[in-house]
Motif scaffolding. Structure first.
Motif, PDB file in Angstrom:
ATOM      1  N   GLN A 129       6.545   7.808  16.545  1.00 37.87           N
ATOM      2  CA  GLN A 129       6.734   7.335  15.181  1.00 37.87           C
ATOM      3  C   GLN A 129       6.282   8.376  14.154  1.00 37.87           C
ATOM      4  O   GLN A 129       6.869   8.506  13.080  1.00 37.87           O
ATOM      5  CB  GLN A 129       5.972   6.024  14.973  1.00 37.87           C
ATOM      6  N   SER A 130       5.237   9.130  14.507  1.00 38.49           N
ATOM      7  CA  SER A 130       4.791  10.195  13.605  1.00 38.49           C
ATOM      8  C   SER A 130       5.851  11.283  13.480  1.00 38.49           C
ATOM      9  O   SER A 130       6.103  11.805  12.386  1.00 38.49           O
ATOM     10  CB  SER A 130       3.471  10.784  14.117  1.00 38.49           C
ATOM     11  N   ASP A 131       6.472  11.645  14.604  1.00 37.27           N
ATOM     12  CA  ASP A 131       7.550  12.643  14.563  1.00 37.27           C
ATOM     13  C   ASP A 131       8.723  12.153  13.719  1.00 37.27           C
ATOM     14  O   ASP A 131       9.306  12.914  12.937  1.00 37.27           O
ATOM     15  CB  ASP A 131       8.012  12.962  15.988  1.00 37.27           C
ATOM     16  N   ILE A 132       9.076  10.871  13.875  1.00 44.12           N
ATOM     17  CA  ILE A 132      10.175  10.318  13.086  1.00 44.12           C
ATOM     18  C   ILE A 132       9.832  10.346  11.597  1.00 44.12           C
ATOM     19  O   ILE A 132      10.660  10.707  10.746  1.00 44.12           O
ATOM     20  CB  ILE A 132      10.480   8.878  13.543  1.00 44.12           C
ATOM     21  N   ALA A 133       8.595   9.990  11.284  1.00 43.50           N
ATOM     22  CA  ALA A 133       8.175   9.999   9.881  1.00 43.50           C
ATOM     23  C   ALA A 133       8.225  11.404   9.299  1.00 43.50           C
ATOM     24  O   ALA A 133       8.645  11.610   8.151  1.00 43.50           O
ATOM     25  CB  ALA A 133       6.763   9.426   9.763  1.00 43.50           C
ATOM     26  N   ASN A 134       7.815  12.415  10.084  1.00 42.61           N
ATOM     27  CA  ASN A 134       7.872  13.797   9.615  1.00 42.61           C
ATOM     28  C   ASN A 134       9.310  14.252   9.398  1.00 42.61           C
ATOM     29  O   ASN A 134       9.616  14.953   8.423  1.00 42.61           O
ATOM     30  CB  ASN A 134       7.183  14.714  10.625  1.00 42.61           C
ATOM     31  N   GLU A 135      10.209  13.873  10.309  1.00 48.05           N
ATOM     32  CA  GLU A 135      11.620  14.241  10.151  1.00 48.05           C
ATOM     33  C   GLU A 135      12.214  13.597   8.896  1.00 48.05           C
ATOM     34  O   GLU A 135      12.984  14.224   8.167  1.00 48.05           O
ATOM     35  CB  GLU A 135      12.400  13.812  11.392  1.00 48.05           C
ATOM     36  N   ILE A 136      11.855  12.331   8.660  1.00 45.64           N
ATOM     37  CA  ILE A 136      12.363  11.643   7.461  1.00 45.64           C
ATOM     38  C   ILE A 136      11.844  12.322   6.198  1.00 45.64           C
ATOM     39  O   ILE A 136      12.592  12.556   5.239  1.00 45.64           O
ATOM     40  CB  ILE A 136      11.957  10.164   7.492  1.00 45.64           C
ATOM     41  N   SER A 137      10.553  12.677   6.207  1.00 44.00           N
ATOM     42  CA  SER A 137       9.975  13.346   5.038  1.00 44.00           C
ATOM     43  C   SER A 137      10.635  14.680   4.786  1.00 44.00           C
ATOM     44  O   SER A 137      10.924  15.062   3.642  1.00 44.00           O
ATOM     45  CB  SER A 137       8.467  13.533   5.251  1.00 44.00           C
ATOM     46  N   THR A 138      10.900  15.424   5.866  1.00 44.31           N
ATOM     47  CA  THR A 138      11.560  16.724   5.725  1.00 44.31           C
ATOM     48  C   THR A 138      12.969  16.566   5.177  1.00 44.31           C
ATOM     49  O   THR A 138      13.411  17.323   4.307  1.00 44.31           O
ATOM     50  CB  THR A 138      11.598  17.435   7.089  1.00 44.31           C
TER      51      THR A 138
END
Length: 216
Positions: A129-138
């Motif tokens: 979920q942290s990786d997904i959140a980082n991708e969304i932020s990027t």
């Protein structure tokens, strides 16, 4: 005949210690009383040592009796004090063990629904979920461009062309700059046609001839 007997309540460590302290206080009072009686008999013996030996001897016997009782009381006090210390230590150990058992039971309850596999799965989900959140932020932070694909090289070529055009315009202006000459007679002002009026070739030639004649 009584068929059922009422069970005696269990004596707690606190109750036992309180009872022992009360007994110890009674022994201390008895000890003070016997000590005072013994001191008096010793004093009587001293006063009658030379006057009345029989009285002095009886006083000494009574003082020895009191001394023996004092020794017994001293032994009782020592026994009670030792027992109080033992009970206090045992009570402290019991409370410590009970606290440890309570803590162990609490840990067991907390870890009842947990195991290392579940913990690993939870950690993996958190990382995912942290990786997904980082991708969304990027993705959100990227600037949004138009649908037309613009080539940077073409833009640079166009920019260089604009710079060259501006340079040529400046050079052309320098070439057309007037050169200082000797002052010439000011020619008479010839009315210029109004804006928007077309002048044909004959009129232009007549104007040129007029300017030439006035300059002679």
């Amino acid at each position: 005949m009584r068929l059922f007997t009422k069970a005696k309540p269990k004596t707690t460590a606190r109750d036992a210690i309180l009872q022992l302290r009360e007994t110890l206080e009674l022994l201390e009072k008895r000890e003070k009383y016997l000590q005072s009686r013994m001191d008096k008999e010793v004093q009587v013996a001293k006063l009658n040592a030379s006057k009345n030996k029989r009285v002095a001897l009886m006083a000494l016997k009574r003082s020895k009796k009191y001394e023996g009782e004092l020794d017994k009381i001293g032994g009782m006090r020592t026994t009670i004090e030792n027992q109080m210390g033992t009970i206090e230590d045992a009570s402290f150990n019991y409370e410590t063990i009970h606290a440890l058992q309570t803590g162990a039971q609490a840990l067991k309850t907390i870890h009842g629904d947990m195991n290392i596999e579940k913990v690993d799965n939870i950690v993996d989900e958190i990382r995912e979920q942290s990786d997904i959140a980082n991708e969304i932020s990027t993705a959100i932070s990227q600037p949004i461009t138009g649908a037309v694909d613009i080539d940077d090289e073409e833009l640079m070529d166009e920019l260089r062309a604009m710079e060259q055009e501006e340079l040529d315009s400046k050079l052309l202006g320098v070439e057309k700059a007037p050169i200082n000459k000797a002052k010439e007679p000011i020619a008479a002002q010839v009315p210029r046609p109004m804006a928007g009026t077309e002048i044909d070739e004959d009129e232009e030639r007549e104007l040129e001839m007029l300017k030439a004649s006035m300059a002679m």
